[in-house]
Design an enzyme around this catalytic site. Structure first.
Site, PDB file in Angstrom:
ATOM      1  N   ASP A  47       8.080   6.862  19.080  1.00 11.39           N
ATOM      2  CA  ASP A  47       8.458   8.264  19.268  1.00 11.39           C
ATOM      3  C   ASP A  47       8.858   8.512  20.713  1.00 11.39           C
ATOM      4  O   ASP A  47       8.063   8.331  21.637  1.00 11.39           O
ATOM      5  CB  ASP A  47       7.276   9.166  18.902  1.00 11.39           C
ATOM      6  CG  ASP A  47       7.633  10.637  19.002  1.00 11.39           C
ATOM      7  OD1 ASP A  47       8.086  11.190  17.983  1.00 11.39           O
ATOM      8  OD2 ASP A  47       7.473  11.222  20.093  1.00 11.39           O
ATOM      9  N   TYR A  52      12.047  13.074  27.628  1.00 12.78           N
ATOM     10  CA  TYR A  52      11.084  12.161  28.230  1.00 12.78           C
ATOM     11  C   TYR A  52      11.725  11.253  29.278  1.00 12.78           C
ATOM     12  O   TYR A  52      11.012  10.571  30.019  1.00 12.78           O
ATOM     13  CB  TYR A  52      10.428  11.283  27.156  1.00 12.78           C
ATOM     14  CG  TYR A  52       9.616  12.010  26.122  1.00 12.78           C
ATOM     15  CD1 TYR A  52       9.290  13.357  26.252  1.00 12.78           C
ATOM     16  CD2 TYR A  52       9.166  11.352  24.987  1.00 12.78           C
ATOM     17  CE1 TYR A  52       8.546  14.017  25.292  1.00 12.78           C
ATOM     18  CE2 TYR A  52       8.412  12.002  24.022  1.00 12.78           C
ATOM     19  CZ  TYR A  52       8.119  13.334  24.177  1.00 12.78           C
ATOM     20  OH  TYR A  52       7.384  13.984  23.208  1.00 12.78           O
ATOM     21  N   LYS A  77      14.403  13.248  20.089  1.00  4.89           N
ATOM     22  CA  LYS A  77      14.371  14.703  19.904  1.00  4.89           C
ATOM     23  C   LYS A  77      15.434  15.398  20.740  1.00  4.89           C
ATOM     24  O   LYS A  77      15.724  14.988  21.863  1.00  4.89           O
ATOM     25  CB  LYS A  77      12.992  15.257  20.288  1.00  4.89           C
ATOM     26  CG  LYS A  77      11.817  14.569  19.611  1.00  4.89           C
ATOM     27  CD  LYS A  77      10.501  15.207  20.002  1.00  4.89           C
ATOM     28  CE  LYS A  77       9.336  14.337  19.578  1.00  4.89           C
ATOM     29  NZ  LYS A  77       9.132  13.185  20.474  1.00  4.89           N
ATOM     30  N   HIS A 110      13.378  19.440  19.217  1.00  5.18           N
ATOM     31  CA  HIS A 110      12.131  19.319  19.978  1.00  5.18           C
ATOM     32  C   HIS A 110      11.269  20.578  19.882  1.00  5.18           C
ATOM     33  O   HIS A 110      10.042  20.491  19.800  1.00  5.18           O
ATOM     34  CB  HIS A 110      12.454  19.010  21.441  1.00  5.18           C
ATOM     35  CG  HIS A 110      11.338  18.341  22.173  1.00  5.18           C
ATOM     36  ND1 HIS A 110      11.559  17.435  23.171  1.00  5.18           N
ATOM     37  CD2 HIS A 110       9.997  18.426  22.062  1.00  5.18           C
ATOM     38  CE1 HIS A 110      10.392  17.000  23.641  1.00  5.18           C
ATOM     39  NE2 HIS A 110       9.441  17.587  22.990  1.00  5.18           N
TER      40      HIS A 110
END
Length: 280
Positions: A47, A52, A77, A110
């Site tokens: 994930d 990120y 996401k 997200h």
């Protein structure tokens, strides 16, 4: 290698491992090696997210992991700032470029970014990306029941997954039930509660003692028996193996209920925009 997690069938016919691997904040060389270690340990669900800033490390970890690409289920996401159709399409292609993959197995909005209110448009973009073969399964993260109903009504397409904050202090009973009623799998971010981990709470400690496991394993098994998919993270190989090793024991109904009863009114780790916390 630890035993592989069993697979859960999604509402679109694709599958998701019952325990995944969270990759935030793993970045760079160390991050790529930690992700490769997780794959070698037995994780098959990874994930990540555009926000990120580690999709490149995830791609490199996949290349180092020694497992065929088709055996892995990779999630990323869409950021809230890219909810317009054209922006969403560009973000998906950017994620593919960063990872070096030709498709993503699961792609999520997200969070709904409700102050902007373009999540229906974003969902339409994800439906189109699926039709193009850029992503296989599509879902959302941090959506309420009302927001889920809205995107389903607009498109006729039900998300495969709703990834939400979920841990013993915030068990999300109502939202989990709403997801299940719609045929949506619940994924759990921050499944152990992070700095707020309830390891010393008696229901968790007692379950761990009864089954000869760690408190973290007891909590992750609680998730599995709730029907949620936890995605714990660790850069330490021994901890990675421990977090995946939760299929050799079963909590009693009373143990599950006692851990759920740890719910607190202020149990959420964060308020506001979950994207800005980059929490996983």
């Amino acid at each position: 290698m630890t035993e592989l997690a069993p697979l859960i069938t999604l509402n679109d016919g694709h599958s998701l491992p019952a325990v995944g691997f969270g990759t935030y904040p793993l970045r760079g060389e160390d991050g790529a090696e930690a992700i490769a270690s997780a794959i070698r340990t037995g994780y098959r669900g990874l994930d990540t997210a555009f926000n990120y800033d580690n999709e490149g490390a995830v791609g490199e970890g996949i290349r180092r992991g020694g497992v065929p690409r088709d055996d892995l289920i990779v999630t990323s996401k869409l950021p809230g700032r890219y909810h317009g159709r054209a922006d969403a399409a560009a973000a998906i292609r950017e994620s593919l470029w960063r990872t070096g993959l030709d498709h993503l197995d699961l792609y999520l909005i997200h969070w709904p970014n409700p102050s902007v209110g373009r999540y229906v448009e974003a969902w339409e973009a994800l439906v189109h990306a699926r039709e193009q073969g850029l992503v296989r399964s599509i879902g959302v993260s941090n959506f309420t029941p009302g927001q889920l109903e809205e995107i389903i009504a607009a498109t006729g397409v039900t998300p495969a997954v709703n990834q939400i904050e979920l841990h013993p202090y915030f068990p999300q009973v109502e939202l989990r039930a709403a997801n299940a009623a719609l045929g949506i799998v619940t994924e759990a971010w921050s499944p152990l509660g992070k700095g707020n981990a309830p390891y010393e709470e008696e229901p968790v400690a007692a379950a761990a003692r009864a089954h000869g496991v760690t408190p973290a394993q007891a909590i992750l098994r609680w998730h599995v028996q709730l029907g949620s998919v936890p995605i714990p993270k660790s850069a330490t190989p021994s901890r990675q193996a421990e977090n995946l090793d939760v299929f050799g024991f079963e909590l009693t109904e009373a143990e599950v209920a006692a851990i759920t009863a740890l719910s607190k009114p202020d149990g959420r780790l964060f308020g506001g925009d979950p994207e800005t916390h980059e929490e996983q």
